[in-house]
Motif scaffolding. Sequence first.
Motif, short mmCIF file in Angstrom:
data_model
loop_
_atom_site.label_atom_id
_atom_site.label_comp_id
_atom_site.label_asym_id
_atom_site.label_seq_id
_atom_site.Cartn_x
_atom_site.Cartn_y
_atom_site.Cartn_z
N ARG A 1 51.65 78.80 88.26
CA ARG A 1 52.08 78.97 86.85
C ARG A 1 52.96 80.18 86.66
N ALA A 2 53.07 81.01 87.72
CA ALA A 2 53.71 82.31 87.53
C ALA A 2 55.23 82.23 87.56
N ASP A 3 55.87 83.13 86.79
CA ASP A 3 57.32 83.30 86.84
C ASP A 3 57.68 84.43 87.80
N LEU A 4 56.69 85.23 88.13
CA LEU A 4 56.91 86.38 89.02
C LEU A 4 55.70 86.50 89.93
N LEU A 5 55.96 86.50 91.24
CA LEU A 5 54.88 86.66 92.21
C LEU A 5 55.05 87.99 92.90
N THR B 1 55.35 80.49 99.51
CA THR B 1 56.03 80.57 98.21
C THR B 1 57.39 79.88 98.21
N SER B 2 57.93 79.58 99.41
CA SER B 2 59.23 78.90 99.43
C SER B 2 59.12 77.55 98.71
N HIS B 3 57.93 76.92 98.79
CA HIS B 3 57.75 75.65 98.08
C HIS B 3 57.82 75.84 96.57
N TYR B 4 57.16 76.90 96.10
CA TYR B 4 57.18 77.15 94.65
C TYR B 4 58.61 77.37 94.17
N ASN C 1 60.67 75.77 91.18
CA ASN C 1 61.11 76.63 90.09
C ASN C 1 62.08 77.68 90.60
N PRO C 2 63.39 77.35 90.58
CA PRO C 2 64.39 78.27 91.17
C PRO C 2 64.45 79.63 90.47
N ASP C 3 63.92 79.73 89.25
CA ASP C 3 63.94 81.01 88.54
C ASP C 3 62.77 81.92 88.92
N LEU C 4 61.88 81.38 89.73
CA LEU C 4 60.74 82.20 90.17
C LEU C 4 61.25 83.43 90.91
N VAL C 5 60.67 84.60 90.57
CA VAL C 5 61.04 85.84 91.27
C VAL C 5 59.90 86.23 92.19
N ILE C 6 60.23 86.45 93.47
CA ILE C 6 59.20 86.78 94.47
C ILE C 6 59.43 88.20 94.98
N TYR D 1 63.01 85.66 105.48
CA TYR D 1 62.39 85.18 104.24
C TYR D 1 63.40 85.29 103.10
N PRO D 2 64.45 84.44 103.16
CA PRO D 2 65.58 84.59 102.23
C PRO D 2 65.20 84.36 100.77
N TYR D 3 64.06 83.72 100.54
CA TYR D 3 63.66 83.45 99.15
C TYR D 3 62.90 84.61 98.53
N VAL D 4 62.64 85.67 99.30
CA VAL D 4 62.02 86.87 98.70
C VAL D 4 63.11 87.65 97.98
#
Length: 473
Positions: free
Chosen positions: A71-75, A97-100, A104-109, A129-132
Amino acid sequence: MSREQIVLTREELDLQQEYAQRVRQIYRDRLPRQPLACVTTFGCQQNEADSELIRGMLIDMGFGLTDDERRADLLIFNTCAIREHAEMRVFGNVGQTSHYKKENPDLVICVCGCMPQQPQVADKIKQSYPYVDIVFGTHALWQFPRLLYRRLTEKKRVFDISGDQQGRILEGIRPVRKEGPAAWLSIMYGCNNFCSYCIVPYVRGRERSRDPQVILRELKELVDEGYRDITLLGQNVNSYGLDREDYPDFAGLLELCNNVPGDFRIRFMTSHPKDATPRLFETMARCEKVCHAIHLPVQCGSDRVLREMNRRYDVKRYLELVDYARKCMPDLTITSDIIVGFPGETEEEFRETLELLERVRFDSLFTFIYSRREGTRAASMPDPVSRQEKQRWFDRLLQVQNRISREKNAEYVGRTVEVLVDGVSEDPDFDLTGRTRGFKLVHLRGGRELIGRTVEAEITRSSTVALFGKVKA
Ligand code: 5AD
Ligand code: SF4
């Protein structure tokens, strides 16, 4: 001589507040609802305390908190570097988290804490980990609002692992604490000891003590807010104040804390044996709010290995400390940390650790197999013993300690002890959990209205890890 300390200035805090407001506005414009953040913490109590500060900053930025990653927008992953196993767990979690992010491409990790404070780990995250989105170390913690603002506005990944080893003293950020009657209170940051196996001094910087007046003010606030079990926190609390001429030493600080009015308990961790003084134990015995419990990591029972570990005490001195502590407080509970399989440790030296366990009879232990940490002195020592052999030592150690823990807990059966009820028991036969003054876990039957209260409990049964009992009418 007093070293100059760098406490966060009002201006620096105000600037972060400004960034926090801007982040709040960005999310208001982007989302029709309140943004949610999920903080996952790995490692020690110091990291737990840092996560409480992160949650405080998140609230300032307009976030709601959730435990549900989906549910998070920011992890946020607040990480631990103490052993390889801890790091692998973090990479496993972050990998998920890459799946999340696909959903949700706006998710910030965000990955922060001790791991990325090591440059080679920050590099690994950068490459693999390019999605971090955001990576920062322990020293940049207070700049979290600025880093998040940059990520939201610059469309670039943000890395800040600049580490002035001197480190800052964080003041002025309000932590969001976990529920229940217990609270952490940081009294100092960093570590100067450079035990040869340990990464902590490299990622947490030098020892710096917080102002005793600030500590006392925070303690009073905690007591006013209803906290009843307060743990003074530091990597090495026994050297509190040694970096400042005008501060009390740790025993002095304990005494000052004990003088704060109210109905609460005080405990502290972690203590280093080299700085533990007779005066400390005398002070603990005299101060009625200070629990008779000490976590006093010994690490091993061989003088040669202790020297190689750079621990700066020998077995004889450790035993003298324990004996004197018990003389001052016959009901003292003592817990410790043990590392098995330090580079070059022999079977004979390992057996000396077992002997030490039989001699001291710790209430419980945290046991670890040595883990090589890049950049530490032990990392370059020859390490001929196989992993399987170390595992066998580890299992033997656990066997010995489990028996001792079981025997020590059995001594409580039939006794009445003071228990601070802190939550709901997961054991189906019991309702509540609590802690004795010695920090023993107790499962109890009783109503939920008792949570947060101190009760007298009669212990009817015990196990290796807990006591069981009933509330006395
Ligand atoms: N390997 C295994 N255990 C370690 N510890 C610290 N560094 C290492 C390492 N490299 C243990 C010590 C310390 C506890 C917090 O973690 O026992 O007291
Ligand atoms: Fe690591 Fe030793 Fe410092 Fe503890 S005292 S954090 S084991 S270097």
